[in-house]
Structure formats: structure tokens, C-alpha cells
Design a protein around this motif. Structure first.
Motif, PDB file in Angstrom:
ATOM      1  N   ARG A  95     -29.664  -7.574   5.497  1.00 30.24           N
ATOM      2  CA  ARG A  95     -30.711  -8.169   6.327  1.00 30.24           C
ATOM      3  C   ARG A  95     -31.772  -8.770   5.425  1.00 30.24           C
ATOM      4  N   ALA A  96     -32.114 -10.030   5.677  1.00 27.94           N
ATOM      5  CA  ALA A  96     -33.120 -10.715   4.861  1.00 27.94           C
ATOM      6  C   ALA A  96     -34.516 -10.206   5.228  1.00 27.94           C
ATOM      7  N   LEU A  97     -35.266  -9.779   4.228  1.00 28.94           N
ATOM      8  CA  LEU A  97     -36.622  -9.275   4.434  1.00 28.94           C
ATOM      9  C   LEU A  97     -37.596 -10.031   3.546  1.00 28.94           C
ATOM     10  N   SER A  98     -38.821 -10.157   4.032  1.00 29.82           N
ATOM     11  CA  SER A  98     -39.872 -10.793   3.253  1.00 29.82           C
ATOM     12  C   SER A  98     -40.697  -9.718   2.560  1.00 29.82           C
ATOM     13  N   LEU A  99     -40.701  -9.751   1.247  1.00 29.68           N
ATOM     14  CA  LEU A  99     -41.452  -8.760   0.465  1.00 29.68           C
ATOM     15  C   LEU A  99     -42.792  -9.357   0.073  1.00 29.68           C
ATOM     16  N   PRO A 100     -43.895  -8.780   0.503  1.00 29.71           N
ATOM     17  CA  PRO A 100     -45.195  -9.400   0.246  1.00 29.71           C
ATOM     18  C   PRO A 100     -45.616  -9.279  -1.213  1.00 29.71           C
ATOM     19  N   ALA A 101     -46.520 -10.139  -1.589  1.00 29.58           N
ATOM     20  CA  ALA A 101     -47.206  -9.978  -2.867  1.00 29.58           C
ATOM     21  C   ALA A 101     -48.363  -9.013  -2.659  1.00 29.58           C
ATOM     22  N   ILE A 102     -48.488  -8.037  -3.563  1.00 31.70           N
ATOM     23  CA  ILE A 102     -49.536  -7.017  -3.414  1.00 31.70           C
ATOM     24  C   ILE A 102     -50.484  -7.123  -4.604  1.00 31.70           C
ATOM     25  N   GLU A 103     -51.616  -7.698  -4.361  1.00 29.30           N
ATOM     26  CA  GLU A 103     -52.618  -7.870  -5.417  1.00 29.30           C
ATOM     27  C   GLU A 103     -53.299  -6.536  -5.725  1.00 29.30           C
ATOM     28  N   GLY A 104     -53.401  -6.209  -6.999  1.00 32.36           N
ATOM     29  CA  GLY A 104     -54.125  -5.012  -7.417  1.00 32.36           C
ATOM     30  C   GLY A 104     -53.274  -3.776  -7.552  1.00 32.36           C
ATOM     31  N   TYR A 105     -51.967  -3.864  -7.248  1.00 29.80           N
ATOM     32  CA  TYR A 105     -51.111  -2.681  -7.328  1.00 29.80           C
ATOM     33  C   TYR A 105     -50.444  -2.573  -8.691  1.00 29.80           C
ATOM     34  N   SER A 106     -50.442  -1.354  -9.248  1.00 30.19           N
ATOM     35  CA  SER A 106     -49.725  -1.070 -10.481  1.00 30.19           C
ATOM     36  C   SER A 106     -48.982   0.248 -10.310  1.00 30.19           C
ATOM     37  N   ALA A 107     -47.669   0.231 -10.565  1.00 30.58           N
ATOM     38  CA  ALA A 107     -46.868   1.442 -10.423  1.00 30.58           C
ATOM     39  C   ALA A 107     -47.270   2.505 -11.439  1.00 30.58           C
ATOM     40  N   LYS A 108     -47.966   2.113 -12.481  1.00 32.54           N
ATOM     41  CA  LYS A 108     -48.357   3.060 -13.523  1.00 32.54           C
ATOM     42  C   LYS A 108     -49.677   3.765 -13.221  1.00 32.54           C
TER      43      LYS A 108
END
Length: 365
Positions: A146-159
Motif C-alpha cells: 500500500r502506497a503511503l505518504s511519509l511526512p517530513a518531520i522538522e526538528g526530529y533526531s533519532a539520536k
């Protein structure tokens, strides 16, 4: 019928039980102990709505001497008690299409914090971030074909580890969690019946205290005069923690649970639903969600009725076997537009028995 704002001020440390407990009874190999016991138990920071409901039902009983004997701590007229508080405690209903009968108590609102006269809630889980579904910033992925739209998330860091924050709903003041809650840890060991230390009896219990001028509050819609309830001492929680309870008419409080709009970043090319309380959702409810930032918490509760004599979990009060998972307050769900967000909101509302006691509350913002 009147709506009251109930305030609960802890008189010391408190402990709100969750899904795990210390060992109960002598059989450590019992199914209950194997599944739900641990030697380290931490309190929840907020009370369960079922606990608040139980506290209010007990309060109405203690205010009705023709129904309840304080000396014996027993209901003395079950038929009158049924009219006053309903026959049974909270139960999950098939289809979620009707409410429970709690007698004079019609509904509860979600529990929240107050500091002075201001309502305080956990910040939404996207508080730190800017979420964009703009075609030039977002990306497409495939999940289960299923095609999904993944948003851009400003300010997020996995670290990075982000602080748990709380926000004043009028002032926009931000509080770190350690400025609201203070841990109170106790370490001990149980003794056996011969007075000797039990090597399997070590335990650590983490309770909490509220700092400064913070206290808990919630709204109750009740066909019972609560105006005389001022500085009532009530018990709430697994250890019978003590609180001072006061009730005022909601019309005199000016309380409204909504985040300050200037405290939240705008969602680009989409709409957002924020949970104001822990919420039950089912798989089909999530079909229209484009993206979400959430956490879940386990939810179980005790079942009692007006004939219950022993409220211990080894007595007449029975813990339900099924474990539910609720989406935690502050969880955020994103949609293509406000129409889709409103339809999702209807599915949240449709869990009637949960919404009745203060779960399944949300805003579109």
C-alpha cells in the motif's frame, strides 16, 4: 443534574497501580503472579478513570447513611445502592454502543493537572516537531503493498531523547516532568510468618508526589449535590493514598481543555487530531490515518457490584482477564483534511462506555 469540577490534592506520596503488582497470595507460581507480578513496581503518574469512578461511587455511598454503613464499611440496602451508584462497576460492552449505568453519576471527564487555577496537560507528542505532507518535502513508501505518504518531520533526531513536558493551557507555560512529579522510592523485604526475612520478598516500590501548587482535577456530571464536599479526605490508588477532595460548580471554574494554538506548529497540507485522554481505538478506526506519533499503555480493571464484600483481588473483586491497550493522552494522528479528521473523531466518540468515564476525548487542532 449539575457538572462539578473535582480537585484532588495529594496529602503525601501516592501510588496509582497499573497492570503489574507485587506477588499476591502464597503461590508464586499462580497464573496471576507469573503474568502480572514483579518485585519492582512503579506508580502511574495519573489515576485511571476507573479508579476515579470508583472513588466517586464510594463518596456518594458515604454521603447516604440510609444506603451505606460507615461503621461496617458495607452497603446495607442493595436496591437503594443500585439507584444511587448503579449495580456494577465499569465493564466493556459489546459494540461500544451504549453506556453503563452508574446511577446518579452520569459521566466523568478526563483527569488533568491544575496549577493554581490553570489546567495543565502533557504536550502533544509532536510538540517539538514540524510535520509537513507537502509534495516537495514528504516522500512515498510502500507498506504491505500500500502506497503511503511519509511526512517530513522538522526538528526530529533519532539520536536525541526528548523531555516529557507539560503545558499550561492558558499561559502556555512549559514545565519539565521533574518540575511536576517527584519520585519517592522505597526498598524493603517482606518477612515470613516465622518473623524471618523472606529471600524472595525483596521489593522496590516507586511512588510519586506532586510538586509546588499542582493537583489533579476532573469534571463529573452528577445528579447529586456535591457542593458540601469541601476538603473531604478520600482514598485513591493501590495503597489507599490520601487526597483532599473539593467540588465546585463547573460554570464557576472556566475550565476548557484545549491547547494554546500558538504553542503548536502548523501541520502543512493536512489536519491533526490530538488525544486529551487515554483512548481505546480498534484496527478499523485507524484506516484513514496518514501518520501518527503515539504510545500505548495497558489497561485492566477490577469488577465489583453492590453485593461485593471483599474488595481485595483475592476476594470478591475480580480483575478482568483481557488486557486492553489504550493510546496515551497526547498521541497525535494526521489526516488528509479536516473531513477525514472529523470522521476519525466520530470513531473515537463511538466508544460510548469509555467516553462516559473520561476516556476517548480529543480535539482537532
Amino acid at each position: 443534574m449539575s457538572k462539578y469540577l473535582i480537585t484532588l490534592k495529594p496529602l503525601g506520596k501516592y501510588f496509582f497501580g497499573g497492570d503489574m503488582t507485587f506477588q499476591v497470595g502464597a503461590d508464586e507460581k499462580s497464573k496471576f503472579n507469573e503474568a502480572f507480578s514483579s518485585y519492582i513496581i512503579a506508580s502511574n503518574k495519573f489515576p485511571q478513570q476507573t479508579s476515579l469512578l470508583g472513588m466517586m461511587r464510594y463518596l456518594l455511598l458515604t454521603k447516604s447513611p440510609e444506603v451505606f454503613s460507615r461503621d461496617r464499611n458495607r452497603i446495607i440496602d442493595q436496591s437503594k445502592a443500585t439507584v444511587l451508584i448503579g449495580r456494577e462497576s465499569f465493564k466493556v460492552l459489546i459494540g461500544h454502543d451504549k453506556t453503563n449505568d452508574f446511577g446518579k453519576i452520569k459521566s466523568l471527564g478526563p483527569c488533568f493537572l491544575r496549577k493554581g487555577e490553570e489546567a495543565v496537560l502533557p504536550v502533544p507528542k509532536d510538540y517539538h516537531f514540524g510535520v509537513s505532507f507537502d509534495e516537495n518535502e514528504s516522500s512515498s513508501v510502500y507498506y504491505n503493498a500500500r502506497a503511503l505518504s511519509l511526512p517530513a518531520i522538522e526538528g526530529y533526531s533519532a539520536k536525541e531523547c526528548y523531555d516529557v513536558l507539560y503545558i499550561g493551557l492558558n499561559s502556555g507555560t512549559i514545565y519539565k516532568e521533574d518540575k511536576v512529579f517527584q519520585k519517592d522510592s522505597r526498598i524493603g523485604i517482606n518477612k515470613n510468618y516465622n518473623g524471618r526475612s523472606d529471600t524472595k520478598g525483596f521489593y522496590k516500590q516507586i511512588s510519586y508526589r506532586l510538586k509546588d501548587d499542582f493537583h489533579f482535577a476532573f469534571v463529573v456530571d452528577c445528579d447529586f449535590d456535591l457542593k458540601t464536599c469541601q476538603n473531604e479526605i478520600v482514598s485513591l490508588g493501590a495503597d489507599g493514598s490520601r487526597f483532599s477532595l473539593s467540588a465546585t460548580l463547573l460554570s464557576e471554574s472556566g475550565i476548557e481543555l484545549a491547547y494554546p494554538k500558538d504553542a503548536l506548529k502548523v501541520v502543512k497540507k493536512g489536519s491533526r487530531v490530538i488525544l486529551l485522554s487515554d483512548t481505546l481505538l480498534e484496527v478499523e478506526d485507524l484506516a484513514s490515518v496518514r501518520f501518527s506519533i503515539t504510545e500505548t499503555i495497558p489497561f485492566r480493571f477490577l469488577c465489583t457490584n453492590v453485593g461485593t464484600q471483599n474488595y481485595n483481588i483475592l476476594g470478591d473483586a475480580k480483575r478482568i482477564n483481557e488486557r486492553y491497550y489504550l493510546y496515551e493522552r497526547g498521541s497525535v494522528f494526521y489526516f488528509a483534511d479536516e473531513t477525514a479528521a472529523a470522521a476519525f473523531g466520530e470513531s473515537v466518540n463511538n466508544k460510548a462506555e469509555f467516553r462516559q468515564i473520561g476516556y476517548n476525548n480529543y480535539i482537532i487542532q
